[in-house]
Design a protein around this motif. Structure first.
Motif, PDB file in Angstrom:
ATOM      1  N   TYR A  88      23.951  59.812  54.003  1.00  0.00           N
ATOM      2  CA  TYR A  88      24.695  60.262  55.182  1.00  0.00           C
ATOM      3  C   TYR A  88      26.061  60.894  54.899  1.00  0.00           C
ATOM      4  CZ  TYR A  88      21.275  57.547  57.829  1.00  0.00           C
ATOM      5  OH  TYR A  88      20.115  57.067  58.366  1.00  0.00           O
ATOM      6  N   ALA A  89      26.636  60.664  53.739  1.00  0.00           N
ATOM      7  CA  ALA A  89      28.048  60.996  53.545  1.00  0.00           C
ATOM      8  C   ALA A  89      28.267  62.399  53.003  1.00  0.00           C
ATOM      9  CB  ALA A  89      28.702  59.978  52.615  1.00  0.00           C
ATOM     10  N   ASP A  90      29.379  62.971  53.431  1.00  0.00           N
ATOM     11  CA  ASP A  90      29.908  64.183  52.811  1.00  0.00           C
ATOM     12  C   ASP A  90      30.948  63.821  51.754  1.00  0.00           C
ATOM     13  OD1 ASP A  90      28.764  66.374  54.703  1.00  0.00           O
ATOM     14  OD2 ASP A  90      29.614  64.875  56.045  1.00  0.00           O
ATOM     15  N   GLU A  91      31.517  62.626  51.895  1.00  0.00           N
ATOM     16  CA  GLU A  91      32.534  62.145  50.960  1.00  0.00           C
ATOM     17  C   GLU A  91      32.310  60.669  50.690  1.00  0.00           C
ATOM     18  OE1 GLU A  91      36.538  63.089  52.099  1.00  0.00           O
ATOM     19  OE2 GLU A  91      37.418  61.446  50.933  1.00  0.00           O
ATOM     20  N   PHE A  92      32.499  60.293  49.433  1.00  0.00           N
ATOM     21  CA  PHE A  92      32.457  58.880  49.076  1.00  0.00           C
ATOM     22  C   PHE A  92      33.846  58.452  48.647  1.00  0.00           C
ATOM     23  CE2 PHE A  92      32.241  55.360  46.129  1.00  0.00           C
ATOM     24  CZ  PHE A  92      31.569  54.439  46.919  1.00  0.00           C
ATOM     25  N   ASN A  93      34.324  57.361  49.260  1.00  0.00           N
ATOM     26  CA  ASN A  93      35.667  56.861  48.977  1.00  0.00           C
ATOM     27  C   ASN A  93      35.598  55.442  48.439  1.00  0.00           C
ATOM     28  OD1 ASN A  93      38.141  55.112  50.201  1.00  0.00           O
ATOM     29  ND2 ASN A  93      38.823  57.152  49.612  1.00  0.00           N
ATOM     30  N   GLY A 105      32.241  54.468  52.157  1.00  0.00           N
ATOM     31  CA  GLY A 105      32.963  53.973  50.992  1.00  0.00           C
ATOM     32  C   GLY A 105      32.708  52.513  50.722  1.00  0.00           C
ATOM     33  N   GLY A 106      33.251  52.049  49.596  1.00  0.00           N
ATOM     34  CA  GLY A 106      33.163  50.647  49.265  1.00  0.00           C
ATOM     35  C   GLY A 106      32.788  50.398  47.822  1.00  0.00           C
ATOM     36  N   HIS A 107      32.677  49.117  47.490  1.00  0.00           N
ATOM     37  CA  HIS A 107      32.436  48.689  46.114  1.00  0.00           C
ATOM     38  C   HIS A 107      31.006  48.240  45.863  1.00  0.00           C
ATOM     39  CE1 HIS A 107      36.795  48.511  44.961  1.00  0.00           C
ATOM     40  NE2 HIS A 107      36.923  48.433  46.277  1.00  0.00           N
TER      41      HIS A 107
END
Length: 307
Positions: A189-194, A175-177
């Motif tokens: 790499y991610a399954d989810e982005f927050n 996650g991040g901006h």
């Protein structure tokens, strides 16, 4: 829309307090209990009784809960060597029966590193990239085979890549901006982005960047789950909203602007705006961990309308 409870124990909470919140999270029908990974209070106050460790906490909760998902927003990459982290998370996943998720970030709060003697390297993003490759690579290595990695920051030779998680694949959150490197890392790499504490407009822009990065990397942008983390402050009437805002040192109007605040209907409407731009999961940042009535209200008047 999944609603998850997100806690900040470094502000002052015992394990028993976190256990009570986690059990309420499960009993009230929320999807998951997540916590931050910090060792020092932010802002004013004494932070008593002191910090608790994220993965020790989740190990305990793994044995005390049965249904909810458990994870971090975000584990600080500066706190743990990637090989050790892979072992810890896999073990807690086993202890929970396969309910763990790993949010992994660079680590950013320099003061807590100084306070507890933790190195705070200048170049953290390239370390995070290697950490993600190592952790996911260790878990994905077939039984009986070994894992090797020779990078700039870490070097692994003939690792047995054990233990294995209970889940076939532990979900990984990035996650991040950041406008460029963060979406690229999420795509890989991610399954989810927050995205934490962002407006609808900023979230839509960042989700778009991640989707584009995923497509460029050969993934379907819809393969990722998109989520927000937002402070929540709900009341049955304006006086209750104001009381809960004051309890966490905030103003109701500011929380309405920057988080999810107001009556249940106001909060449902604002969550709907995030849903319209692709968010499928909201992490509700709960800052007053002793106010379990707040969780009950959110469950009965907000979650029930979004199920």
């Amino acid at each position: 829309m999944d609603l998850r409870i997100f806690t900040e124990p470094q502000q002052g909470a015992t394990y028993d307090t976190l256990l009570a919140v986690a059990k309420a999270t499960e009993d009230l029908g929320f999807d998951a209990f997540f916590r931050s990974d910090h060792y020092l209070r932010m802002g004013s106050g004494d932070g008593l009784p002191g910090p608790t460790d994220a993965w020790l906490t989740l190990a305990g909760l793994a044995r005390e809960t049965k249904r909810i998902r458990l994870g971090t927003l975000m584990t600080a990459g500066t706190f743990r060597l990637p090989g050790v982290l892979a072992i810890q998370v896999a073990q807690v996943d086993q202890m929970s029966g396969g309910r763990v998720e790993l949010g992994l970030g660079t680590g950013w709060f320099e003061e807590e590193h100084k306070a507890y003697g933790i190195p705070f390297p200048k170049e953290k993003f390239s370390r995070l990239e290697e950490q993600l490759e190592i952790v996911t690579g260790l878990w994905a290595t077939e039984l009986g085979k070994t894992f090797d990695f020779h990078g700039t920051h870490y070097d692994l030779t003939d690792s047995p890549a054990l233990p294995k998680p209970a889940q076939k694949k532990i979900p990984v959150l990035v996650g991040g901006h950041g406008a460029t490197r963060t979406p690229r890392l999420a795509a890989q790499y991610a399954d989810e982005f927050n995205i934490p504490f962002a407006s609808v407009e900023d979230s839509e822009r960042q989700f778009g960047r991640v989707r584009a990065a995923a497509e460029e990397a050969g993934r379907n942008g819809d393969d990722l789950t998109y989520s927000n983390a937002l402070v929540v402050c709900v009341g049955r009437d304006e006086a209750e909203v104001a009381r809960r805002a004051a309890a966490i040192g905030r103003e109701a109007d500011e929380l309405r602007l920057n988080g999810l605040a107001g009556s249940p209907s106001e909060v449902v409407d604002k969550i709907g705006r995030y849903a319209e731009i692709g968010a499928r999961r909201i992490y509700l940042q709960i800052l007053d961990l002793d106010d379990l009535d707040h969780l009950e209200l959110i469950s009965s008047k907000v979650r029930s309308q979004l199920s």
